[in-house]
Each structure stands twice: as structure tokens, then as C-alpha cells.
Design a protein around this motif. Structure first.
Motif, PDB file in Angstrom:
ATOM      1  N   LEU A   1      52.099  40.507  45.440  1.00  0.00           N
ATOM      2  CA  LEU A   1      51.759  39.390  46.325  1.00  0.00           C
ATOM      3  C   LEU A   1      50.381  38.833  45.989  1.00  0.00           C
ATOM      4  CD1 LEU A   1      53.116  40.853  49.671  1.00  0.00           C
ATOM      5  CD2 LEU A   1      54.094  38.942  48.355  1.00  0.00           C
ATOM      6  N   ALA A   2      49.435  39.725  45.706  1.00  0.00           N
ATOM      7  CA  ALA A   2      48.086  39.280  45.333  1.00  0.00           C
ATOM      8  C   ALA A   2      48.121  38.498  44.028  1.00  0.00           C
ATOM      9  CB  ALA A   2      47.156  40.485  45.211  1.00  0.00           C
ATOM     10  N   ALA A   3      48.852  39.007  43.056  1.00  0.00           N
ATOM     11  CA  ALA A   3      48.931  38.345  41.747  1.00  0.00           C
ATOM     12  C   ALA A   3      49.545  36.952  41.865  1.00  0.00           C
ATOM     13  CB  ALA A   3      49.740  39.201  40.778  1.00  0.00           C
ATOM     14  N   LEU A   4      50.487  36.811  42.789  1.00  0.00           N
ATOM     15  CA  LEU A   4      51.170  35.531  42.951  1.00  0.00           C
ATOM     16  C   LEU A   4      50.488  34.594  43.953  1.00  0.00           C
ATOM     17  CD1 LEU A   4      54.802  36.897  42.864  1.00  0.00           C
ATOM     18  CD2 LEU A   4      53.679  35.494  41.111  1.00  0.00           C
ATOM     19  N   GLY A   5      49.404  35.070  44.585  1.00  0.00           N
ATOM     20  CA  GLY A   5      48.655  34.227  45.510  1.00  0.00           C
ATOM     21  C   GLY A   5      49.304  34.035  46.862  1.00  0.00           C
ATOM     22  N   HIS A   6      50.118  34.980  47.292  1.00  0.00           N
ATOM     23  CA  HIS A   6      50.779  34.890  48.600  1.00  0.00           C
ATOM     24  C   HIS A   6      49.900  35.575  49.651  1.00  0.00           C
ATOM     25  CE1 HIS A   6      54.193  33.113  46.707  1.00  0.00           C
ATOM     26  NE2 HIS A   6      54.366  34.160  45.924  1.00  0.00           N
ATOM     27  N   HIS A   7      48.875  34.875  50.058  1.00  0.00           N
ATOM     28  CA  HIS A   7      47.801  35.457  50.861  1.00  0.00           C
ATOM     29  C   HIS A   7      48.236  35.952  52.233  1.00  0.00           C
ATOM     30  CE1 HIS A   7      45.376  32.690  48.089  1.00  0.00           C
ATOM     31  NE2 HIS A   7      45.550  33.857  47.517  1.00  0.00           N
ATOM     32  N   ASP A   8      49.065  35.197  52.945  1.00  0.00           N
ATOM     33  CA  ASP A   8      49.527  35.652  54.257  1.00  0.00           C
ATOM     34  C   ASP A   8      50.334  36.936  54.133  1.00  0.00           C
ATOM     35  OD1 ASP A   8      48.326  33.490  55.477  1.00  0.00           O
ATOM     36  OD2 ASP A   8      50.175  32.320  55.647  1.00  0.00           O
ATOM     37  N   GLU A   9      51.132  37.022  53.088  1.00  0.00           N
ATOM     38  CA  GLU A   9      51.940  38.216  52.865  1.00  0.00           C
ATOM     39  C   GLU A   9      51.068  39.400  52.463  1.00  0.00           C
ATOM     40  OE1 GLU A   9      55.551  38.573  52.818  1.00  0.00           O
ATOM     41  OE2 GLU A   9      55.639  36.667  53.874  1.00  0.00           O
TER      42      GLU A   9
ATOM     43  N   LEU B   1      44.696  46.664  43.494  1.00  0.00           N
ATOM     44  CA  LEU B   1      44.024  45.381  43.287  1.00  0.00           C
ATOM     45  C   LEU B   1      43.180  45.374  42.014  1.00  0.00           C
ATOM     46  CD1 LEU B   1      43.109  44.400  46.948  1.00  0.00           C
ATOM     47  CD2 LEU B   1      45.082  43.686  45.555  1.00  0.00           C
ATOM     48  N   MET B   2      42.706  46.526  41.584  1.00  0.00           N
ATOM     49  CA  MET B   2      42.019  46.600  40.291  1.00  0.00           C
ATOM     50  C   MET B   2      43.003  46.266  39.163  1.00  0.00           C
ATOM     51  SD  MET B   2      38.838  47.288  40.897  1.00  0.00           S
ATOM     52  CE  MET B   2      38.170  47.909  39.360  1.00  0.00           C
ATOM     53  N   HIS B   3      44.244  46.711  39.302  1.00  0.00           N
ATOM     54  CA  HIS B   3      45.273  46.355  38.329  1.00  0.00           C
ATOM     55  C   HIS B   3      45.529  44.849  38.353  1.00  0.00           C
ATOM     56  CE1 HIS B   3      46.126  50.537  37.579  1.00  0.00           C
ATOM     57  NE2 HIS B   3      47.070  50.195  36.729  1.00  0.00           N
ATOM     58  N   VAL B   4      45.520  44.273  39.548  1.00  0.00           N
ATOM     59  CA  VAL B   4      45.690  42.821  39.657  1.00  0.00           C
ATOM     60  C   VAL B   4      44.595  42.120  38.868  1.00  0.00           C
ATOM     61  CG1 VAL B   4      45.634  40.848  41.249  1.00  0.00           C
ATOM     62  CG2 VAL B   4      46.922  42.914  41.860  1.00  0.00           C
TER      63      VAL B   4
ATOM     64  N   VAL C   1      40.920  38.010  37.636  1.00  0.00           N
ATOM     65  CA  VAL C   1      39.868  38.336  38.597  1.00  0.00           C
ATOM     66  C   VAL C   1      39.922  37.444  39.830  1.00  0.00           C
ATOM     67  CG1 VAL C   1      37.356  38.403  38.922  1.00  0.00           C
ATOM     68  CG2 VAL C   1      38.385  39.432  36.878  1.00  0.00           C
ATOM     69  N   PRO C   2      40.152  36.124  39.720  1.00  0.00           N
ATOM     70  CA  PRO C   2      40.206  35.311  40.941  1.00  0.00           C
ATOM     71  C   PRO C   2      41.295  35.766  41.916  1.00  0.00           C
ATOM     72  CG  PRO C   2      39.878  33.899  39.041  1.00  0.00           C
ATOM     73  CD  PRO C   2      40.193  35.274  38.503  1.00  0.00           C
ATOM     74  N   ALA C   3      42.457  36.138  41.410  1.00  0.00           N
ATOM     75  CA  ALA C   3      43.530  36.617  42.294  1.00  0.00           C
ATOM     76  C   ALA C   3      43.110  37.905  42.989  1.00  0.00           C
ATOM     77  CB  ALA C   3      44.820  36.836  41.500  1.00  0.00           C
ATOM     78  N   ALA C   4      42.511  38.816  42.243  1.00  0.00           N
ATOM     79  CA  ALA C   4      42.061  40.077  42.833  1.00  0.00           C
ATOM     80  C   ALA C   4      40.918  39.845  43.806  1.00  0.00           C
ATOM     81  CB  ALA C   4      41.631  41.054  41.738  1.00  0.00           C
ATOM     82  N   ASN C   5      39.992  38.964  43.465  1.00  0.00           N
ATOM     83  CA  ASN C   5      38.857  38.671  44.333  1.00  0.00           C
ATOM     84  C   ASN C   5      39.339  38.175  45.695  1.00  0.00           C
ATOM     85  OD1 ASN C   5      36.027  38.388  44.850  1.00  0.00           O
ATOM     86  ND2 ASN C   5      36.245  36.189  44.524  1.00  0.00           N
ATOM     87  N   THR C   6      40.290  37.261  45.685  1.00  0.00           N
ATOM     88  CA  THR C   6      40.843  36.748  46.944  1.00  0.00           C
ATOM     89  C   THR C   6      41.563  37.849  47.705  1.00  0.00           C
ATOM     90  OG1 THR C   6      41.062  34.536  46.005  1.00  0.00           O
ATOM     91  CG2 THR C   6      42.409  35.038  47.946  1.00  0.00           C
ATOM     92  N   ALA C   7      42.330  38.665  47.002  1.00  0.00           N
ATOM     93  CA  ALA C   7      43.064  39.749  47.660  1.00  0.00           C
ATOM     94  C   ALA C   7      42.118  40.788  48.245  1.00  0.00           C
ATOM     95  CB  ALA C   7      44.036  40.401  46.680  1.00  0.00           C
ATOM     96  N   PHE C   8      41.026  41.112  47.548  1.00  0.00           N
ATOM     97  CA  PHE C   8      40.033  42.033  48.109  1.00  0.00           C
ATOM     98  C   PHE C   8      39.452  41.466  49.399  1.00  0.00           C
ATOM     99  CE2 PHE C   8      39.701  44.452  44.083  1.00  0.00           C
ATOM    100  CZ  PHE C   8      39.570  45.731  44.593  1.00  0.00           C
ATOM    101  N   LYS C   9      39.153  40.177  49.398  1.00  0.00           N
ATOM    102  CA  LYS C   9      38.611  39.528  50.599  1.00  0.00           C
ATOM    103  C   LYS C   9      39.603  39.638  51.752  1.00  0.00           C
ATOM    104  CE  LYS C   9      37.228  34.989  52.301  1.00  0.00           C
ATOM    105  NZ  LYS C   9      37.120  33.556  51.997  1.00  0.00           N
ATOM    106  N   ILE C  10      40.866  39.344  51.482  1.00  0.00           N
ATOM    107  CA  ILE C  10      41.900  39.423  52.521  1.00  0.00           C
ATOM    108  C   ILE C  10      42.059  40.851  53.017  1.00  0.00           C
ATOM    109  CG2 ILE C  10      44.389  39.193  52.917  1.00  0.00           C
ATOM    110  CD1 ILE C  10      44.221  36.792  50.881  1.00  0.00           C
ATOM    111  N   ALA C  11      42.095  41.802  52.100  1.00  0.00           N
ATOM    112  CA  ALA C  11      42.254  43.206  52.483  1.00  0.00           C
ATOM    113  C   ALA C  11      41.077  43.671  53.343  1.00  0.00           C
ATOM    114  CB  ALA C  11      42.402  44.086  51.247  1.00  0.00           C
ATOM    115  N   LYS C  12      39.861  43.315  52.953  1.00  0.00           N
ATOM    116  CA  LYS C  12      38.688  43.703  53.746  1.00  0.00           C
ATOM    117  C   LYS C  12      38.761  43.126  55.154  1.00  0.00           C
ATOM    118  CE  LYS C  12      34.762  42.963  51.623  1.00  0.00           C
ATOM    119  NZ  LYS C  12      33.708  42.524  50.700  1.00  0.00           N
TER     120      LYS C  12
END
Length: 128
Positions: free
Chosen positions: A65-73, A95-98, A104-115
Motif C-alpha cells: 500500500l505504501a509503495a502504491l501510494g494508498h495512504h488511507d489504506e 517501510l525500509m524495503h519500500v 524514498v518519497p513513498a517510504a517517507n510518506t508512509a513513515f509519516k502516516i504510520a507515525k
């Protein structure tokens, strides 16, 4: 048990009764076939399989989901880690694998959402 019954049970076990009840309450004749499709396919087949654990499925799902940019999911599935056994460390590693494989932008956004999601979960768990 039918695939729909298995899917409903699995979906409730992963996402929680409140989430599934809200989704069911918001179902209309327009999206009812789609809700049946994901309940039977995603939850009644993929998530109900016996080869991977829910923890492993959770990590894979969040990474995809992070890799594909599905932020709500991403947020929804981070919240579901309370039921799947995936730890914050597990999700960090996913997310490090992402970052390496999807960018990195996909992972950066996912880290922000996860936090943000983990912070909200912690706040909800605090006694009033």
C-alpha cells in the motif's frame, strides 16, 4: 463456512468490529458487489490462507500500500497491527524495503502516516 463468512470473520479479526460495522453501514446498492468481492477475495481467500501469518500479511500489505501510494489504506492497516501482531519494528522494516524497492518519497510518506497513526492509537489507549 462459505468464503463470505470466512472473509467476514477474518476481516473483523484484522480490522476490528467497529471498522467492519462502519463499512457495512455505508454500503449502498452501488458498491455492495464490490464489498462482497473484497470480503470473499481479499479477506476470505488471501487473508484467510494458512501459509502466512497475519503478522506477515500485515507487513506485506502495508509495504504494498505504501509503495502504491494508498495512504488511507496504509493508515487503516497500521491501525490493524493491533490485531495482527505486527510490531512497530516490523512495520519500520517493511517501510525500509519500500524505500529501497519503491522509492524514498513513498517510504517517507508512509513513515509519516504510520507515525501519526501510532500516535493516535497511543492517545486513544490513554485513560481519560
Amino acid at each position: 463456512m462459505s468464503r463470505k463468512e470466512t472473509g467476514t470473520k477474518t476481516r473483523r479479526g484484522v480490522l476490528g468490529d467497529a471498522h467492519v460495522d462502519r463499512a457495512n453501514a455505508n454500503t449502498t446498492p452501488f458498491d455492495a458487489p464490490f464489498q462482497d468481492f473484497i470480503t470473499e477475495g481479499a479477506w476470505g481467500t488471501v487473508w484467510a490462507g494458512d501459509h502466512l501469518t497475519r503478522r506477515e500479511r500485515s507487513m506485506i500489505t502495508i509495504a504494498l500500500l505504501a509503495a502504491l501510494g494508498h495512504h488511507d489504506e496504509v493508515a487503516m492497516h497500521v491501525r490493524a497491527t493491533a490485531n495482527t501482531g505486527a510490531t512497530m519494528e516490523d512495520i519500520r522494516e517493511a517501510l525500509m524495503h519500500v524505500a529501497v524497492y519503491a522509492g524514498v518519497p513513498a517510504a517517507n510518506t508512509a513513515f509519516k502516516i504510520a507515525k501519526q497513526t501510532y500516535a493516535a492509537m497511543a492517545a486513544e489507549a490513554r485513560p481519560a
